[in-house]
Scaffold this active site. Structure first.
Site, PDB file in Angstrom:
ATOM      1  N   CYS A 286       3.635  43.412  38.603  1.00  0.00           N
ATOM      2  CA  CYS A 286       4.886  44.100  38.946  1.00  0.00           C
ATOM      3  C   CYS A 286       6.132  43.245  38.755  1.00  0.00           C
ATOM      4  CB  CYS A 286       4.813  44.580  40.398  1.00  0.00           C
ATOM      5  SG  CYS A 286       3.467  45.744  40.660  1.00  0.00           S
TER       6      CYS A 286
HETATM    7  N1  LIG Z   1      -1.384  46.274  41.287  1.00  0.00           N
HETATM    8  C1  LIG Z   1      -0.369  46.420  42.104  1.00  0.00           C
HETATM    9  O1  LIG Z   1      -0.253  45.712  43.086  1.00  0.00           O
HETATM   10  C2  LIG Z   1       0.684  47.488  41.898  1.00  0.00           C
HETATM   11  C3  LIG Z   1       1.595  47.751  42.921  1.00  0.00           C
HETATM   12  C4  LIG Z   1       2.549  48.749  42.750  1.00  0.00           C
HETATM   13  C5  LIG Z   1       2.598  49.433  41.532  1.00  0.00           C
HETATM   14  N2  LIG Z   1       1.714  49.144  40.538  1.00  0.00           N
HETATM   15  C6  LIG Z   1       1.794  49.931  39.300  1.00  0.00           C
HETATM   16  O2  LIG Z   1       0.692  50.837  39.274  1.00  0.00           O
HETATM   17  C7  LIG Z   1       0.251  51.038  37.924  1.00  0.00           C
HETATM   18  C8  LIG Z   1      -1.227  50.726  37.805  1.00  0.00           C
HETATM   19  O3  LIG Z   1      -1.429  49.359  38.107  1.00  0.00           O
HETATM   20  P1  LIG Z   1      -2.845  48.771  38.466  1.00  0.00           P
HETATM   21  O4  LIG Z   1      -2.582  47.428  39.043  1.00  0.00           O
HETATM   22  O5  LIG Z   1      -3.666  49.723  39.232  1.00  0.00           O
HETATM   23  O6  LIG Z   1      -3.487  48.629  36.993  1.00  0.00           O
HETATM   24  P2  LIG Z   1      -5.021  48.325  36.646  1.00  0.00           P
HETATM   25  O7  LIG Z   1      -5.023  47.718  35.296  1.00  0.00           O
HETATM   26  O8  LIG Z   1      -5.681  47.625  37.777  1.00  0.00           O
HETATM   27  O9  LIG Z   1      -5.684  49.767  36.579  1.00  0.00           O
HETATM   28  C9  LIG Z   1      -5.359  50.704  35.625  1.00  0.00           C
HETATM   29  C10 LIG Z   1      -6.604  51.483  35.273  1.00  0.00           C
HETATM   30  O10 LIG Z   1      -6.234  52.502  34.351  1.00  0.00           O
HETATM   31  C11 LIG Z   1      -7.275  52.652  33.416  1.00  0.00           C
HETATM   32  N3  LIG Z   1      -6.758  53.341  32.242  1.00  0.00           N
HETATM   33  C12 LIG Z   1      -5.967  52.843  31.259  1.00  0.00           C
HETATM   34  N4  LIG Z   1      -5.694  53.801  30.372  1.00  0.00           N
HETATM   35  C13 LIG Z   1      -6.302  54.926  30.799  1.00  0.00           C
HETATM   36  C14 LIG Z   1      -6.392  56.251  30.301  1.00  0.00           C
HETATM   37  N5  LIG Z   1      -5.786  56.607  29.180  1.00  0.00           N
HETATM   38  N6  LIG Z   1      -7.132  57.137  30.993  1.00  0.00           N
HETATM   39  C15 LIG Z   1      -7.774  56.778  32.135  1.00  0.00           C
HETATM   40  N7  LIG Z   1      -7.708  55.541  32.656  1.00  0.00           N
HETATM   41  C16 LIG Z   1      -7.000  54.638  31.989  1.00  0.00           C
HETATM   42  C17 LIG Z   1      -7.749  51.242  33.183  1.00  0.00           C
HETATM   43  O11 LIG Z   1      -9.056  51.216  32.632  1.00  0.00           O
HETATM   44  C18 LIG Z   1      -7.690  50.658  34.594  1.00  0.00           C
HETATM   45  O12 LIG Z   1      -8.905  50.832  35.283  1.00  0.00           O
HETATM   46  C19 LIG Z   1       1.151  50.162  37.067  1.00  0.00           C
HETATM   47  O13 LIG Z   1       2.230  50.915  36.601  1.00  0.00           O
HETATM   48  C20 LIG Z   1       1.666  49.124  38.048  1.00  0.00           C
HETATM   49  O14 LIG Z   1       2.923  48.598  37.660  1.00  0.00           O
HETATM   50  C21 LIG Z   1       0.746  48.197  40.696  1.00  0.00           C
END
Ligand SMILES: NC(=O)c1ccc[n+]([C@@H]2O[C@H](COP(=O)([O-])OP(=O)(O)OC[C@H]3O[C@@H](n4cnc5c(N)ncnc54)[C@H](O)[C@@H]3O)[C@@H](O)[C@H]2O)c1
Length: 448
Positions: A286
């Site tokens: 982030c």
């Molecule tokens: N990790 C954090 O602490 C956090 C906090 C707030 C916001 N966010 C935001 O949340 C969002 C997700 O982050 P995250 O940390 O969970 O990412 P992540 O990489 O842990 O998880 C994303 C998942 O999406 C899957 N994916 C990718 N493309 C796909 C598709 N076309 N269809 C289905 N699944 C698909 C991936 O395989 C993965 O399992 C991002 O925008 C991030 O900026 C993350």
């Protein structure tokens, strides 16, 4: 038409309230999986969509791939109907679909929306009347209206459109940012207010109704763009303030003042001061990334986000600052970095989590290696590390018993399970970038 839309609406609200609504969550990562479990605790039957076959298989076997989520939690969710799938045709079965896919930067440091666009394109053919689609991925203001809505409308063979009021048929769309802070257990997830901005008042109310089942408070803003901007403001606020203390740390070191003592004193002020700590550089999915989503979008409005760029510069320089301090500390002890054995403690981007994304440890290891050091690492969360998106370590975690073998130990991530007094006692030199050795008096510690 009007009657169909109004009836459908009434039905979804009833299904949400009775917990019969079928909720699909796309992206079973650090955000999507915990969210799925929260809904499941509320007795919703959740379908988790992911393109990663390994994740889908692990979840369906009742296992977990995130350290802080035990397999038992997945199995408990399965009893409430939780299942994982890679099959997008099942989107049509859902009443609500929440998208939690990654939003990284590309090699030119620009927003990479490909995960969102691929997801939305795959969903569009299966949309049906009355469904609610919510985007949670962090992104620049305008993404929901300018990218998600057009792709959903264009890709839908039955010509469904986004419904902006109760009188129009179609599907509903909203944006609601994820505010989770992994590893921070001081605030229960339920107590983090959920910001929601809908494409119209009906989408807004529906999305709020969904989240009200798992969050104690929802905050409605007037549009998806306002909700998208809210998330960026929060993260930019952190990024800029961390840059400020990182700069002040460097000045304090030059002036012979202990920044940590200063921060401890300043944070006793009961108003007008919110504490931020310096460190070896930003990490995670982030804070190092999200500000640049806004900088990029700002250019479309002929606007330069100077604060964001300056903060980014200062934070990006921190790993270099750490390595300079390692070199300096070693040279003061008559030892060159080239050929020296250096142990980096902590690979994760922050304490007590198993997330390597954008971790400053990776940059610090690379910089130390470029300067000829023989680098190893220890991290209780990563027994070994191979090839990542931006790195290739191909190393295994070195046991802590081997600390005395190293010329320098660099504390980059202050995992709470480390025994810092023992590490200091057994090390020739400790460079501490996190004040993890606070209170330990020893001549072999350099804090930077
Ligand atoms: N990790 C954090 O602490 C956090 C906090 C707030 C916001 N966010 C935001 O949340 C969002 C997700 O982050 P995250 O940390 O969970 O990412 P992540 O990489 O842990 O998880 C994303 C998942 O999406 C899957 N994916 C990718 N493309 C796909 C598709 N076309 N269809 C289905 N699944 C698909 C991936 O395989 C993965 O399992 C991002 O925008 C991030 O900026 C993350």
């Amino acid at each position: 038409m009007t009657v169909v839309a109004v009836d459908g609406l009434h039905e979804i609200i009833q299904r949400i309230e009775s917990r019969e609504a079928r909720i699909g969550i796309v992206g079973m990562g650090y955000v999507g999986l915990p969210l799925a479990l929260l809904f499941s605790e509320e007795r919703f039957a959740i379908t988790g969509f992911d393109i990663d076959a390994h994740k889908v298989g692990t979840l369906n076997r009742g296992g977990s791939y995130i350290v802080r989520i035990p397999g038992a939690d997945i199995q408990a969710a399965q009893k409430n109907g939780f299942q994982a799938t890679a099959d997008y045709t099942r989107i049509g079965e859902m009443d609500v679909v929440i998208i939690c896919v990654p939003t990284p930067l590309n090699e030119h440091h620009e927003p990479d929306l490909s995960f969102i666009t691929e997801t939305v394109k795959a969903m569009a053919p299966h949309l049906r009347q009355g469904q609610l689609i919510i985007l949670e991925s962090t992104t620049y203001p305008g993404t929901t209206e300018e990218v998600v809505v057009p792709l959903l409308e264009q890709g839908n063979p039955s010509g469904l459109r986004v419904a902006r009021d109760a009188a129009s048929p179609g599907f509903y769309v909203a944006f609601s940012p994820e505010r989770e802070d992994p590893g921070n257990d001081t605030v229960a997830r339920r107590d983090i207010p959920k910001v929601v901005g809908g494409c119209g008042p009906v989408a807004q109310d529906l999305a709020s109704a969904v989240y009200a089942t798992i969050f104690n408070r929802t905050i409605q803003v007037s549009s998806p763009a306002a909700a998208e901007m809210t998330k960026l403001l929060e993260n930019i606020y952190r990024c800029v303030n961390i840059a400020l203390v990182n700069e002040l740390k460097q000045l304090c070191m030059r002036m012979g003042i202990d920044i940590w003592e200063v921060i401890d004193a300043a944070k006793t002020k009961p108003f007008g001061f919110h504490v931020f700590y310096p460190g070896p550089g930003l990490g995670g999915h982030c804070i190092p990334i999200d500000p640049f989503y806004l900088s990029w979008k700002a250019k479309e409005f002929d606007f330069r986000t100077r604060f964001i760029e300056l903060a980014g510069e200062i934070n990006a320089d921190m790993p270099y600052f750490v390595v300079e301090n390692v070199m300096e500390a070693m040279s003061q002890r008559g030892k060159a970095l080239r050929g020296a054995r250096v142990l980096v403690l902590g690979l994760a981007y922050k304490r007590d989590i198993d997330d390597l994304r954008e971790s400053p440890s990776l940059t610090i290891i690379e910089l130390l290696q470029q300067r000829g050091a023989l680098v190893e690492y220890n991290d209780p969360f990563f027994a070994s590390v191979g090839q990542g998106r931006k790195y290739a370590l191909n190393m295994s975690s070195t046991p802590l018993e081997r600390v005395p073998d190293f010329d320098c130990v660099v504390i980059v991530t202050d995992h709470s399970q480390y025994d810092y007094p023992k590490i200091v006692e057994n090390s020739k030199l400790v460079v501490d970038t996190r004040n993890a050795t606070k209170g330990i008096v020893a001549t072999n510690i350099v804090r930077c």
